[in-house]
Design a protein around this motif. Structure first.
Motif, short mmCIF file in Angstrom:
data_model
loop_
_atom_site.label_atom_id
_atom_site.label_comp_id
_atom_site.label_asym_id
_atom_site.label_seq_id
_atom_site.Cartn_x
_atom_site.Cartn_y
_atom_site.Cartn_z
N VAL A 47 0.85 -1.19 0.00
CA VAL A 47 0.00 0.00 0.00
C VAL A 47 0.89 1.25 0.00
N PRO A 48 0.56 2.29 -0.78
CA PRO A 48 1.39 3.50 -0.80
C PRO A 48 1.51 4.16 0.57
N PHE A 49 2.69 4.65 0.87
CA PHE A 49 2.98 5.32 2.14
C PHE A 49 2.02 6.47 2.38
N ASN A 50 1.77 7.27 1.35
CA ASN A 50 0.90 8.44 1.52
C ASN A 50 -0.53 8.06 1.92
N ASN A 51 -0.98 6.88 1.50
CA ASN A 51 -2.31 6.43 1.91
C ASN A 51 -2.40 6.28 3.43
N LEU A 52 -1.32 5.77 4.02
CA LEU A 52 -1.31 5.58 5.48
C LEU A 52 -1.17 6.90 6.22
N VAL A 53 -0.38 7.83 5.65
CA VAL A 53 -0.29 9.16 6.25
C VAL A 53 -1.68 9.81 6.28
N LYS A 54 -2.37 9.72 5.17
CA LYS A 54 -3.72 10.28 5.09
C LYS A 54 -4.64 9.62 6.09
N TYR A 55 -4.51 8.31 6.27
CA TYR A 55 -5.36 7.59 7.21
C TYR A 55 -5.10 8.03 8.64
N PHE A 56 -3.82 8.07 9.05
CA PHE A 56 -3.50 8.39 10.44
C PHE A 56 -3.71 9.87 10.78
N THR A 57 -3.83 10.72 9.79
CA THR A 57 -4.15 12.13 10.05
C THR A 57 -5.62 12.42 9.78
N GLY A 58 -6.38 11.38 9.42
CA GLY A 58 -7.80 11.54 9.13
C GLY A 58 -8.64 10.54 9.88
N ALA A 59 -9.21 9.59 9.14
CA ALA A 59 -10.14 8.63 9.75
C ALA A 59 -9.48 7.74 10.79
N GLY A 60 -8.17 7.55 10.71
CA GLY A 60 -7.47 6.68 11.66
C GLY A 60 -6.78 7.39 12.79
N LYS A 61 -7.13 8.63 13.07
CA LYS A 61 -6.49 9.38 14.17
C LYS A 61 -6.57 8.63 15.50
#
Length: 279
Positions: A47-61
Motif C-alpha cells: 500500500v502506498p505510504f501516503n495512503n497511510l499518512v492520510k489515514y493516520f491524520t484523518g479517519a485513523g487518528k
C-alpha cells in the motif's frame, strides 16, 4: 533533553497529545500496518505510504502511532512527539496501562503486510525487508533510554503476553506482547546489533500483591511459573488471577524444596522466593 521528533522524519503533528506514565520504564512498541491479506501464492502490492499518512491524520487518528516507517525506502512520518502517548493499542479502562506505560512508549507502525510485493519481489516477514532507516529509529529510541532488549523475547507470529513484564521491564515489545490486545503482529523482526532477549527475572511486585482476596496478573504469573517449575500439583484446574489456598500450598512446596522451614516456608512469596522461582 533528547529530540522530541525523530531527526529527518516528516512531521504531521496531531493535537491531542497526552502525557505518559513516568513511573514505568521506557519502551519501544512495534506493529505492522497489515493493510491487505496476501499469501505466498498470491502476493499483493504494498500500500502506498501516503495512503497511510492520510489515514493516520484523518479517519485513523484514533489509532495513530508515533511513527509510520517504510522499511523499503526509509521514509518516516511522525504524528506525536516522544513525550506524548500515541494510540495504536487497545487500552481497557481500569486495566493494565498500554499506550501510556513508559517514561516514553514509542510506537512504530511498519508499512508492511505478509507477502507484500515491492519491485517485483514478495516479502514474507519484516525480517526479509531491507529495513532502511531502522538504525536511525533505534538511535532515537536509545536517546530516550529504551534498552536494546526484548523482555518477552523477539516477536513471532504467536501471542506472548505478561502483565508483570510489561509493567516492570523496559525494552522493545511487539503488538503481540501487549496486555489487553489480541493482535499477533509484527511477526519476525529485522535483527540489529545488541538486540537480545532480556536474561533478567521480572521484578518482584511486592508482598501486597499476594494473599487472600488478591486478584491480579501477578498471582497468575506466579501460578504459571510454579507449574512450569513442577510445583503445581495443588491446582485442580490451573493457575488463575485470584489467590487461593492452592497457590499458597504450591509456593510452600517450592520454598521447602529450597531447604527453608518455619516462616521461610509459609507459602507467601517474598523477593528471594520470586528470584529463585524465575531464575
Amino acid at each position: 533533553m533528547p529530540d522530541l521528533w525523530l531527526p529527518g522524519a516528516e512531521r504531521y503533528p496531531l493535537s491531542d497529545t497526552a502525557p505518559t506514565d513516568d513511573e514505568y520504564p521506557p519502551k519501544g512498541l512495534w506493529h505492522i500496518t497489515w493493510d491487505k491479506n496476501a499469501s505466498a501464492a498470491k502476493p499483493a502490492p504494498l500500500v502506498p505510504f501516503n495512503n497511510l499518512v492520510k489515514y493516520f491524520t484523518g479517519a485513523g487518528k484514533a489509532s495513530a502511532p508515533h511513527l509510520l516507517w517504510d522499511p523499503f525506502t526509509g521514509r518516516v512520518a511522525q504524528f506525536y512527539p516522544a513525550s506524548s502517548r500515541s494510540k495504536s493499542v487497545a487500552d481497557r479502562p481500569g486495566g493494565t496501562r498500554t499506550n501510556r506505560a513508559g517514561k516514553v512508549l514509542i510506537q512504530v507502525e511498519q508499512l508492511f503486510f505478509p507477502h507484500c510485493q515491492v519491485g517485483g519481489k514478495a516479502y514474507a516477514t519484516m525480517r526479509d525487508t531491507p529495513a532502511k532507516g531502522l538504525g536511525e529509529i533505534l538511535d532515537w529510541m536509545r536517546s530516550w533510554g529504551v534498552p536494546d532488549v526484548w523482555p518477552m523475547g523477539a516477536p513471532t507470529w504467536r501471542s506472548n503476553r505478561d502483565e508483570v513484564t510489561w509493567a516492570t521491564r523496559g525494552g522493545h515489545y511487539g503488538h503481540s506482547q501487549v496486555p489487553e490486545n489480541d493482535h499477533t503482529d509484527p511477526g519476525p523482526m529485522p535483527a540489529w546489533p545488541g538486540a537480545k532477549p532480556s536474561p533478567l527475572a521480572p521484578v518482584f511486585p511486592g508482598r501486597g500483591r499476594f494473599g487472600p482476596g488478591k486478584a491480579n496478573g501477578d498471582v497468575l504469573r506466579l501460578g504459571q511459573q510454579l507449574v512450569k517449575r513442577g510445583f503445581g500439583k495443588h491446582y485442580k484446574v490451573g493457575p488463575s488471577r485470584s489467590w487461593g489456598e492452592a497457590d499458597r500450598l504450591n509456593v510452600e512446596a517450592f520454598q521447602r524444596a529450597q531447604g527453608w522451614t518455619g516462616t521461610g516456608a509459609d507459602g507467601y512469596p517474598g523477593p528471594e522466593t520470586w528470584r529463585r522461582l524465575f531464575n
